[in-house]
Motif scaffolding. Structure first.
Motif, PDB file in Angstrom:
ATOM      1  N   GLY A 111      -8.417  -4.175   5.911  1.00  0.00           N
ATOM      2  CA  GLY A 111      -8.654  -2.645   5.880  1.00  0.00           C
ATOM      3  C   GLY A 111      -7.473  -1.986   7.041  1.00  0.00           C
ATOM      4  N   SER A 112      -7.374  -2.728   8.248  1.00  0.00           N
ATOM      5  CA  SER A 112      -6.358  -2.299   9.261  1.00  0.00           C
ATOM      6  C   SER A 112      -5.040  -2.713   8.714  1.00  0.00           C
ATOM      7  CB  SER A 112      -6.598  -2.922  10.450  1.00  0.00           C
ATOM      8  OG  SER A 112      -6.410  -4.295  10.537  1.00  0.00           O
ATOM      9  N   ARG A 167     -12.013  -3.296   4.164  1.00  0.00           N
ATOM     10  CA  ARG A 167     -11.870  -3.481   2.852  1.00  0.00           C
ATOM     11  C   ARG A 167     -12.331  -4.953   2.380  1.00  0.00           C
ATOM     12  NH1 ARG A 167     -11.903   1.347   2.700  1.00  0.00           N
ATOM     13  NH2 ARG A 167     -10.201   2.728   1.698  1.00  0.00           N
ATOM     14  N   THR A 215      -7.946  -0.502  -4.328  1.00  0.00           N
ATOM     15  CA  THR A 215      -9.043  -1.177  -3.463  1.00  0.00           C
ATOM     16  C   THR A 215     -10.496  -0.752  -3.921  1.00  0.00           C
ATOM     17  OG1 THR A 215      -9.200   0.514  -1.904  1.00  0.00           O
ATOM     18  CG2 THR A 215      -7.616  -0.910  -1.337  1.00  0.00           C
ATOM     19  N   MET A 266       0.736  -1.199  -0.004  1.00  0.00           N
ATOM     20  CA  MET A 266      -0.026  -0.028   0.110  1.00  0.00           C
ATOM     21  C   MET A 266       0.833   1.256   0.192  1.00  0.00           C
ATOM     22  SD  MET A 266      -3.042   1.047  -0.090  1.00  0.00           S
ATOM     23  CE  MET A 266      -4.073   2.548   0.131  1.00  0.00           C
ATOM     24  N   LYS A 277      -6.674   1.773   6.311  1.00  0.00           N
ATOM     25  CA  LYS A 277      -8.010   2.321   5.698  1.00  0.00           C
ATOM     26  C   LYS A 277      -8.979   1.438   6.693  1.00  0.00           C
ATOM     27  CE  LYS A 277      -6.179   3.996   1.942  1.00  0.00           C
ATOM     28  NZ  LYS A 277      -6.127   5.539   1.876  1.00  0.00           N
ATOM     29  N   ASP A 278     -10.353   1.870   6.331  1.00  0.00           N
ATOM     30  CA  ASP A 278     -11.600   1.285   7.097  1.00  0.00           C
ATOM     31  C   ASP A 278     -11.546  -0.156   6.250  1.00  0.00           C
ATOM     32  OD1 ASP A 278     -12.253   3.714   8.336  1.00  0.00           O
ATOM     33  OD2 ASP A 278     -13.571   4.411   6.818  1.00  0.00           O
TER      34      ASP A 278
END
Length: 100
Positions: free
Chosen positions: A72-73, A80, A20, A13, A77-78
Motif C-alpha cells: 500500500g505505501s 493493499r 488494486t 501506479m 494508498k492504504d
C-alpha cells in the motif's frame, strides 16, 4: 526489503499500469489484461488459494511479496493485499527485480 521493487511499483501506479482490489484484479486476470499479480505475503489463506488457482488456470504469473502495508505505501494508498500489473514491461521489471 527490496527498495527497487517497491519503487517500480510506485512508478507503475503513477503510469496507470496497476489495478488494486479483489474484484478489479480478478477482472484483469480473467480478461487477460493482468501480466503479473502481486499478493501480500500476509493475505488470508482463502485469498492465497483463490489467486494461486486463478493465476494458475489463466497462466498469469503470481508473486507473493511484501506485506499489505508495504504494498500500500509503495503506491501511495492504504494497505493493499492484491495488485495486478497491466503492462508487460513493468511486469518483467518487477519479476527481475524480485528475483535478485
Amino acid at each position: 526489503m527490496n527498495h527497487k521493487f517497491f519503487n517500480y511499483l510506485g512508478l507503475a501506479m503513477r503510469a496507470g499500469k496497476l489495478v488494486t482490489g479483489d474484484e478489479t484484479v480478478l477482472k484483469a486476470v480473467r480478461s487477460g489484461n493482468a501480466k503479473l499479480v502481486i499478493m501480500a505475503t500476509d493475505a488470508s489463506g482463502n485469498m492465497q488459494k483463490k489467486y494461486r488457482d486463478k493465476c494458475g488456470s489463466y497462466q498469469v504469473p503470481l508473486l507473493e511479496f511484501g506485506s499489505r502495508a508495504e504494498l500500500g505505501s509503495s503506491i501511495g494508498k492504504d494497505e493493499r493485499v492484491l495488485l495486478a500489473v497491466t503492462d508487460e514491461g513493468f511486469a518483467r521489471m518487477l519479476q527481475t527485480c524480485q528475483a535478485k
